[in-house]
Design a protein around this motif. Structure first.
Motif, PDB file in Angstrom:
ATOM      1  N   SER A 185       0.835  -1.211   0.000  1.00  0.00           N
ATOM      2  CA  SER A 185       0.000   0.000   0.000  1.00  0.00           C
ATOM      3  C   SER A 185       0.867   1.258   0.000  1.00  0.00           C
ATOM      4  CB  SER A 185      -0.935   0.025   1.199  1.00  0.00           C
ATOM      5  OG  SER A 185      -0.208   0.156   2.399  1.00  0.00           O
ATOM      6  N   GLN A 206      -3.914  -2.701  -5.281  1.00  0.00           N
ATOM      7  CA  GLN A 206      -4.623  -3.924  -5.638  1.00  0.00           C
ATOM      8  C   GLN A 206      -3.918  -5.156  -5.071  1.00  0.00           C
ATOM      9  OE1 GLN A 206      -7.704  -3.818  -6.994  1.00  0.00           O
ATOM     10  NE2 GLN A 206      -7.663  -5.955  -6.355  1.00  0.00           N
ATOM     11  N   VAL A 224      -4.770  -5.265  -1.471  1.00  0.00           N
ATOM     12  CA  VAL A 224      -6.151  -5.732  -1.284  1.00  0.00           C
ATOM     13  C   VAL A 224      -6.217  -7.255  -1.407  1.00  0.00           C
ATOM     14  CG1 VAL A 224      -8.475  -5.728  -2.299  1.00  0.00           C
ATOM     15  CG2 VAL A 224      -7.237  -3.572  -2.007  1.00  0.00           C
ATOM     16  N   CYS A 230      -5.808  -3.864   9.245  1.00  0.00           N
ATOM     17  CA  CYS A 230      -7.042  -3.139   8.894  1.00  0.00           C
ATOM     18  C   CYS A 230      -6.800  -1.637   8.819  1.00  0.00           C
ATOM     19  CB  CYS A 230      -8.133  -3.433   9.914  1.00  0.00           C
ATOM     20  SG  CYS A 230      -8.764  -5.127   9.836  1.00  0.00           S
ATOM     21  N   ASN A 275      -6.921   2.939   1.263  1.00  0.00           N
ATOM     22  CA  ASN A 275      -8.128   3.232   0.481  1.00  0.00           C
ATOM     23  C   ASN A 275      -8.464   4.721   0.486  1.00  0.00           C
ATOM     24  OD1 ASN A 275      -9.463   0.720  -0.699  1.00  0.00           O
ATOM     25  ND2 ASN A 275      -9.037   0.029   1.395  1.00  0.00           N
ATOM     26  N   ASP A 334     -10.835   5.951  -2.362  1.00  0.00           N
ATOM     27  CA  ASP A 334     -11.959   5.019  -2.203  1.00  0.00           C
ATOM     28  C   ASP A 334     -12.439   5.041  -0.751  1.00  0.00           C
ATOM     29  OD1 ASP A 334     -13.812   3.019  -2.323  1.00  0.00           O
ATOM     30  OD2 ASP A 334     -12.465   1.483  -3.106  1.00  0.00           O
ATOM     31  N   GLU A 342     -15.465   4.706   0.361  1.00  0.00           N
ATOM     32  CA  GLU A 342     -16.504   3.705   0.625  1.00  0.00           C
ATOM     33  C   GLU A 342     -15.888   2.398   1.109  1.00  0.00           C
ATOM     34  OE1 GLU A 342     -20.197   1.452  -1.698  1.00  0.00           O
ATOM     35  OE2 GLU A 342     -19.137   3.096  -2.669  1.00  0.00           O
ATOM     36  N   THR A 343     -14.823   1.928   0.425  1.00  0.00           N
ATOM     37  CA  THR A 343     -14.165   0.687   0.838  1.00  0.00           C
ATOM     38  C   THR A 343     -13.496   0.858   2.199  1.00  0.00           C
ATOM     39  OG1 THR A 343     -13.795   0.079  -1.469  1.00  0.00           O
ATOM     40  CG2 THR A 343     -12.456  -1.061   0.173  1.00  0.00           C
ATOM     41  N   ALA A 344     -12.891   2.048   2.411  1.00  0.00           N
ATOM     42  CA  ALA A 344     -12.271   2.323   3.714  1.00  0.00           C
ATOM     43  C   ALA A 344     -13.306   2.201   4.822  1.00  0.00           C
ATOM     44  CB  ALA A 344     -11.656   3.726   3.707  1.00  0.00           C
ATOM     45  N   ARG A 345     -14.516   2.713   4.562  1.00  0.00           N
ATOM     46  CA  ARG A 345     -15.569   2.645   5.566  1.00  0.00           C
ATOM     47  C   ARG A 345     -16.039   1.199   5.793  1.00  0.00           C
ATOM     48  NH1 ARG A 345     -18.813   6.394   8.478  1.00  0.00           N
ATOM     49  NH2 ARG A 345     -19.642   5.077  10.136  1.00  0.00           N
ATOM     50  N   GLN A 346     -16.061   0.411   4.731  1.00  0.00           N
ATOM     51  CA  GLN A 346     -16.450  -1.005   4.862  1.00  0.00           C
ATOM     52  C   GLN A 346     -15.468  -1.760   5.744  1.00  0.00           C
ATOM     53  OE1 GLN A 346     -16.751  -2.403   0.833  1.00  0.00           O
ATOM     54  NE2 GLN A 346     -18.692  -1.341   0.439  1.00  0.00           N
ATOM     55  N   VAL A 347     -14.168  -1.475   5.558  1.00  0.00           N
ATOM     56  CA  VAL A 347     -13.149  -2.122   6.400  1.00  0.00           C
ATOM     57  C   VAL A 347     -13.352  -1.694   7.852  1.00  0.00           C
ATOM     58  CG1 VAL A 347     -10.670  -2.323   6.879  1.00  0.00           C
ATOM     59  CG2 VAL A 347     -11.475  -2.278   4.504  1.00  0.00           C
TER      60      VAL A 347
END
Length: 562
Positions: A3, A9, A12, A26, A33, A38, A40-45
């Motif tokens: 990262s 990628q 990920v 995490c 992200n 990104d 949205e993906t950061a928030r999902q994690v």
């Protein structure tokens, strides 16, 4: 590791293969992200984590604020506190930036209390973020107090103070703080230069701007796109469009901000076709235009009478780029329609647009009513301005001018009486120019300038010479009920004429004259300056409230469309 070197990628994929994910991995993915855009993906994690530490919360709060989800960032701070985590200096820096984005003075003051209780007031980052919050929220005094109480200052603190003063319109103070910063041994960086150059733009002090440009080069900041964009704007607003273009062409790396700055510069100088051509080049290079780009394009079209092209760009912005028009876009379209005489269409646009009208958009239409002498509509539109701001002088002045043009002196008298009763003051016309790094200011009727008598004598001679060339004073441009001789004397002493006369007396032959004015140039001054440019063989550049006029050889760049 992946990262950090930009291989998101790969990171990920590895993260997905991990049988057990710890807090650190995490946190790394949240930061990666966010950095890649990104959120949205950061928030999902973040939401999928069963355990979190302070770094987790800090990463998510910082990400939300970075993408201007400021209210959600503050909500997350509250949630973090509820589950037992105490904000540290990194959390506080982020949430204070969120408060600044919201102009949330009350929330910011609450966080300030926590800063004091937690002993963070000596932290440079927290102190600078706190000062920034106050200044961005309009409380310059509290922001300055925070910086004054800091035991030491670094470049970030100086930049915060300078930017705060710039955002609050204190351009002269910005230059004073910049000079003080250098005197005490701090080296300005690119952030400093952006604020200081922007202040030179506001003051239109070309000499100071050129000096700071030289300091930019010495400091190695001349390749920064943000600094170059500021230079383009500064040279443009000082009347040096060629220097704006030079700065633009010399930039090795460009972005949409740089292109938009140059499009705006062309528009401000009435070069509508050039602005459109530049936009087409920008599209060919696959830079995606933003809402600022379209404000500049619409502005350029309105000041050149390019109605069809302007409407086309408005449609393009919505349909191709999917941008939601802001009030500024609608104001430009109203200006475009109004100048072309489509007053009913302009009024219908204001009344039907999905955003709330402000005084500026109504005054834009009111100005068009004056140009096209639409008395009935002017009265109706003036009422709309006064509903929003009863103390705004513009509707009184514009209506008074419309009545005066029609020689309805009773109407003029009633409006002036209403202004007196309501204590509404008309903004006086002020013109200024810079000679040998000194700014000279002129106001009609003000005799405080040391050269006032010499200027009056010079203007008498110049006006006589102009009359020999065919100049006839436009006494209709003076909106007072008096005889023509008195009107002619008033016209002779308009602030821009005083400034130009002083410049002719104090600058070498052939040197361009640059004058700035806070209001629109009147029709008589516009004609007179054309004569002066031809008689004296001088280029005279005048910046009024809405655009630049380049007078050369008896002609103006606006083509008498302003």
């Amino acid at each position: 590791m992946y990262s950090k070197i930009g291989q998101l990628q790969t990171a990920v994929t590895l993260f997905g293969l991990m049988p057990r994910r710890n807090i650190m991995s995490c946190n790394i993915m949240i930061n990666a992200n966010v950095q890649s855009g990104d959120l949205e993906t950061a928030r999902q994690v973040f939401d999928g984590m069963t355990k979190r530490n302070i770094a987790t919360w800090n990463a998510m709060v910082a990400g939300l604020v970075q993408f201007e989800f400021n209210e959600e960032g503050l909500r997350l701070l509250s949630e973090m506190h509820q589950v037992g985590f105490l904000p540290d200096e990194f959390t506080l820096g982020s949430v204070l930036r969120g408060c600044a984005g919201l102009r949330g003075l009350d929330a910011g003051r609450q966080i300030h209390c926590y800063v004091m209780k937690g002993g963070f007031e000596l932290d440079l980052v927290v102190g600078s973020s706190l000062a920034h919050m106050y200044m961005k929220s309009g409380s310059l005094v509290e922001g300055e107090k925070v910086i004054r109480l800091m035991p030491i200052r670094n470049v970030i603190a100086w930049n915060t103070l300078i930017a705060g003063k710039a955002q609050n319109g204190l351009a002269e103070d910005v230059l004073d703080q910049y000079n003080l910063m250098r005197m005490v041994g701090f080296r300005p960086d690119k952030i400093t230069f952006v604020s200081v150059i922007s202040s030179c733009s506001e003051l239109a002090t070309l000499g100071q701007g050129q000096q700071i440009h030289a300091e930019v080069v010495k400091a190695g900041a001349s390749l920064d796109v943000g600094v170059i964009s500021s230079l383009i704007s500064m040279y443009s607003r000082c009347g040096c469009l060629d220097d704006s273009m030079k700065a633009f062409l010399e930039c090795e790396y460009s972005d949409v901000v740089l292109w938009s700055s140059m499009i705006a510069a062309y528009g401000f100088h009435g070069k509508g076709e050039e602005a459109i051509n530049l936009f087409e080049q920008m599209e060919q290079k696959e830079f995606e235009a933003n809402d600022v780009t379209f404000v500049s394009l619409l502005y350029a079209c309105s000041h050149c009478g390019l109605k069809e092209k302007g409407v086309e760009f408005f449609d393009l912005m919505v349909k191709k780029y999917g941008l939601k028009p802001r009030l500024e876009h609608y104001t430009c379209v109203v200006d475009l329609l109004g100048r072309c005489g489509c007053l009913d269409e302009a009024e219908a646009l204001i009344r039907n647009m999905p955003v709330k009208a402000d005084t500026i958009i109504w005054k834009t239409l009111l100005s068009a009513c004056k140009i096209h002498k639409s008395t009935d509509m002017a009265g109706r539109i003036a009422e709309e301005v006064l509903k929003l701001n009863p103390r705004d002088a513009a509707p009184y002045v514009l209506l008074s001018n419309i009545h005066a043009s029609a020689k309805r002196w009773q109407g003029v008298s009633e409006l002036r009486e209403a202004m007196r009763e309501r204590n509404v003051k008309k903004e006086p016309g002020v013109s200024w120019l810079e000679i040998k790094n000194q700014v000279h200011q002129f106001i009609m009727g003000d005799k405080s300038h040391p050269s006032s008598m010499e200027i009056d004598f010079y203007l008498e001679e110049l006006t006589s010479e102009m009359k020999l060339w065919g100049y006839v004073p436009d006494t209709g441009a003076d909106m007072h009920d008096m005889d023509n001789e008195e009107k002619e004397n008033n016209l002779k002493h308009h602030s821009e004429k005083l400034a130009i006369a002083f410049a002719l007396m104090n600058t070498p032959t052939g040197v361009p004259i640059r004058v700035m004015k806070n209001l629109r140039v009147c029709s008589d001054c516009h004609v007179a300056i054309k004569y002066i440019s031809e008689i004296k063989n001088r280029e005279i550049i005048v910046r009024d409230a809405s655009r630049f006029h380049h007078f050369r050889n008896g002609k103006c760049s606006c083509g008498d469309y302003w």
